[in-house]
Design an enzyme around this catalytic site. Structure first.
Site, PDB file in Angstrom:
ATOM      1  N   ASP A 138      14.644  81.601 -19.207  1.00  0.00           N
ATOM      2  CA  ASP A 138      15.789  82.319 -18.641  1.00  0.00           C
ATOM      3  C   ASP A 138      15.294  83.661 -18.088  1.00  0.00           C
ATOM      4  OD1 ASP A 138      18.578  82.718 -18.231  1.00  0.00           O
ATOM      5  OD2 ASP A 138      18.742  83.808 -20.110  1.00  0.00           O
ATOM      6  N   PHE A 188      25.798  79.131 -18.354  1.00  0.00           N
ATOM      7  CA  PHE A 188      25.470  79.079 -19.780  1.00  0.00           C
ATOM      8  C   PHE A 188      25.675  77.658 -20.280  1.00  0.00           C
ATOM      9  CE2 PHE A 188      25.621  79.544 -24.307  1.00  0.00           C
ATOM     10  CZ  PHE A 188      24.545  80.391 -24.514  1.00  0.00           C
TER      11      PHE A 188
END
Ligand code: IMP
Ligand code: MG
Length: 175
Positions: A99, A148
């Site tokens: 990420d 997410f």
């Protein structure tokens, strides 16, 4: 939209994991790498991909923490370190998702200090739009958008890791 919007089905994941396992098995033929599972998120990916490898290797586990309730804190904490002596050994790291890149950027430096013969990274997922620190991914499952996600090891506040698919979590939906 329901609570879980499936991005990658169980079948899609399984097919890609098989392809990656084949590629890794060919590249590491005769090498006997040390394969490191990054806990907790990689637990299912690691289990599935290593079972599909046609290779002899040893395994170890590491656990770092950077996430607090869904947002990056930026501070990396080493909660569990590998115990294998990796000096002059070939190390393959298995991670769920890259990420910001902070976790793996930190971990790769820690591993390099132990003088391995080589270090490669296999990540199931990459969110390149979120990158803050550079990380080179040698084997990648899927590139995804900045959403997410949960499932197949990935959690939201320690929940939903056990889902067999990868889904976007809709927090407004009812249970
Ligand atoms: P990074 O240090 O920002 O690259 O992210 C490291 C960790 O954050 C990953 O190993 C995951 O455990 C977690 N993470 C990043 N994105 C997500 C997500 O979309 N869902 C769940 N966990 C995530
Ligand atoms: Mg993780």
């Amino acid at each position: 939209m329901g609570k879980f919007d499936v991005l990658l089905s169980e079948e899609q994941i399984s097919r890609r994991v098989e392809e990656l396992a084949k590629e890794i098995s060919a590249d590491y033929k005769g090498i006997e790498p040390v394969i490191v599972c990054m806990l907790k998120g990689s637990v299912y990916f690691f289990s599935d991909i290593t079972k599909k490898m046609d290779l002899s290797f040893s395994i170890d586990f590491a656990r770092l923490s950077s996430y607090k309730s869904g947002t990056t804190s930026g501070n990396i904490e080493s909660i569990c370190k590998i115990t294998t002596d990796i000096e002059n050994k070939h190390v393959l790291i298995i991670e769920d998702i890259i990420d910001s890149g902070k976790t793996l950027n930190y971990f790769l430096k820690e591993i390099e200090k132990q003088n391995p013969a080589s270090v490669k990274l296999c990540a199931l997922l990459d969110k390149p739009s979120r990158r803050v620190l550079p990380v080179n991914i040698d084997y990648l499952g899927f590139t995804i958008e900045d959403k997410f996600i949960v499932g197949y090891g990935l959690d939201f506040n320690e929940k939903y890791r056990e889902l067999p698919y990868i889904a976007e979590l809709n927090l407004d939906a009812e249970d």
